[in-house]
Design a protein around this motif. Structure first.
Motif, PDB file in Angstrom:
ATOM      1  N   THR A 133      68.486  95.621 106.371  1.00  0.00           N
ATOM      2  CA  THR A 133      68.935  95.462 107.749  1.00  0.00           C
ATOM      3  C   THR A 133      68.200  96.464 108.617  1.00  0.00           C
ATOM      4  OG1 THR A 133      70.863  95.494 109.224  1.00  0.00           O
ATOM      5  CG2 THR A 133      70.867  97.056 107.393  1.00  0.00           C
ATOM      6  N   TYR A 134      67.856  96.053 109.819  1.00  0.00           N
ATOM      7  CA  TYR A 134      67.088  96.876 110.748  1.00  0.00           C
ATOM      8  C   TYR A 134      67.904  97.063 112.014  1.00  0.00           C
ATOM      9  CZ  TYR A 134      63.436  95.361 107.553  1.00  0.00           C
ATOM     10  OH  TYR A 134      62.718  95.091 106.420  1.00  0.00           O
ATOM     11  N   PHE A 135      67.877  98.265 112.586  1.00  0.00           N
ATOM     12  CA  PHE A 135      68.689  98.549 113.758  1.00  0.00           C
ATOM     13  C   PHE A 135      67.928  99.434 114.725  1.00  0.00           C
ATOM     14  CE2 PHE A 135      70.154 100.616 109.868  1.00  0.00           C
ATOM     15  CZ  PHE A 135      69.810 101.946 110.101  1.00  0.00           C
ATOM     16  N   GLU A 136      68.369  99.375 115.971  1.00  0.00           N
ATOM     17  CA  GLU A 136      67.723 100.124 117.048  1.00  0.00           C
ATOM     18  C   GLU A 136      68.170 101.586 117.013  1.00  0.00           C
ATOM     19  OE1 GLU A 136      65.431  98.980 118.808  1.00  0.00           O
ATOM     20  OE2 GLU A 136      65.591  96.827 118.447  1.00  0.00           O
ATOM     21  N   ASN A 141      68.399  90.768 112.433  1.00  0.00           N
ATOM     22  CA  ASN A 141      68.207  92.095 111.842  1.00  0.00           C
ATOM     23  C   ASN A 141      68.499  92.160 110.354  1.00  0.00           C
ATOM     24  OD1 ASN A 141      67.593  93.136 114.401  1.00  0.00           O
ATOM     25  ND2 ASN A 141      69.756  93.529 114.848  1.00  0.00           N
ATOM     26  N   SER A 187      66.362 101.568 109.466  1.00  0.00           N
ATOM     27  CA  SER A 187      66.569 100.502 108.488  1.00  0.00           C
ATOM     28  C   SER A 187      67.389 101.033 107.317  1.00  0.00           C
ATOM     29  CB  SER A 187      65.233  99.950 107.978  1.00  0.00           C
ATOM     30  OG  SER A 187      64.535 100.950 107.259  1.00  0.00           O
TER      31      SER A 187
END
Length: 229
Positions: free
Chosen positions: A89-92, A36, A96
């Motif tokens: 950073t990417y997150f659920e 991520n 982002s």
């Protein structure tokens, strides 16, 4: 009509040709530290051609401000070498956050300039001898622009019930240059809130900009800071 006929049709038509060759290399790379977290690096060479209104056209006489706007047919295009770096950073479930830094080295930077009436042969004119003549030119040397942007967005679908339809986003940008550049906003921030639930949709956004120079030569004028909703 006879005057226009003489002005535009008394001489044969002339065809002029010109051309140039420029190379615009670019390259980019991406590295994933984790699934991520990613880093981006980029380089590019670009060109910004002058506005047609700055190259030619009529002289504009402003009797209220006692100014004359004069085009410059010899104006050259701006050429820029650009570097950028981005960490994201990417997150659920969908979201982002990213931090970006950039630097632009500009050659032949276009800038506005103020000239006395004598520069255009109007120093002895009883009507326009006291006017200020405004034109654009190319700044010698290089102009360096640097800045950074922080951005965040996320869908809040993990919230319970009707709250799961919320989406939020925000951003902040800081930009500065080695010389004053017209219309370059030094500080800017924005945010967006949207909502969707079944057949109902709603959205609102806002943007704040700091005091911004609107001219870059002579007596510099500024646009006041403002907030738009």
């Amino acid at each position: 009509v006879p005057g226009l006929t003489y002005q535009y049709m008394s001489r044969p038509k002339t065809t002029r040709r010109s051309g140039y060759t420029h190379l615009f290399p670019s390259a980019s790379a991406k590295y994933s530290f984790t699934e991520n977290l990613q880093a981006h690096l980029g380089y590019s060479a670009t060109i910004s051609r002058p506005a047609i209104g700055n190259l030619g056209g009529v002289w504009v006489f402003n009797e209220t401000n006692e100014t004359v706007s004069v085009p410059n047919p010899d104006l050259r295009p701006e050429r820029s070498r650009n570097l950028s770096g981005r960490l994201a950073t990417y997150f659920e479930p969908v979201g982002s956050a990213a931090l970006t830094f950039f630097q632009n080295d500009i050659t032949d930077s276009v800038t506005s300039a103020e000239f006395p009436a004598s520069a255009f042969g109007y120093e002895d004119d009883p009507a326009y001898g006291s006017y200020r003549f405004l034109s654009v030119g190319n700044r010698p040397g290089k102009t360096r622009v640097r800045g950074m942007t922080w951005e965040y967005s996320q869908a809040l679908s993990f919230l319970p019930g009707a709250w799961s339809g919320l989406n939020v986003a925000a951003n902040y940008t800081r930009t500065y240059a080695s010389v004053t550049r017209a219309a370059m906003v030094p500080y800017m921030a924005g945010a967006t809130l949207s909502y969707r639930w079944r057949r109902l949709a709603f959205g609102a956004s806002g943007k704040w900009t700091d005091h911004t120079p609107m001219t870059s030569a002579g007596t510099i004028t500024y646009r006041k800071q403002r907030t738009m909703i």
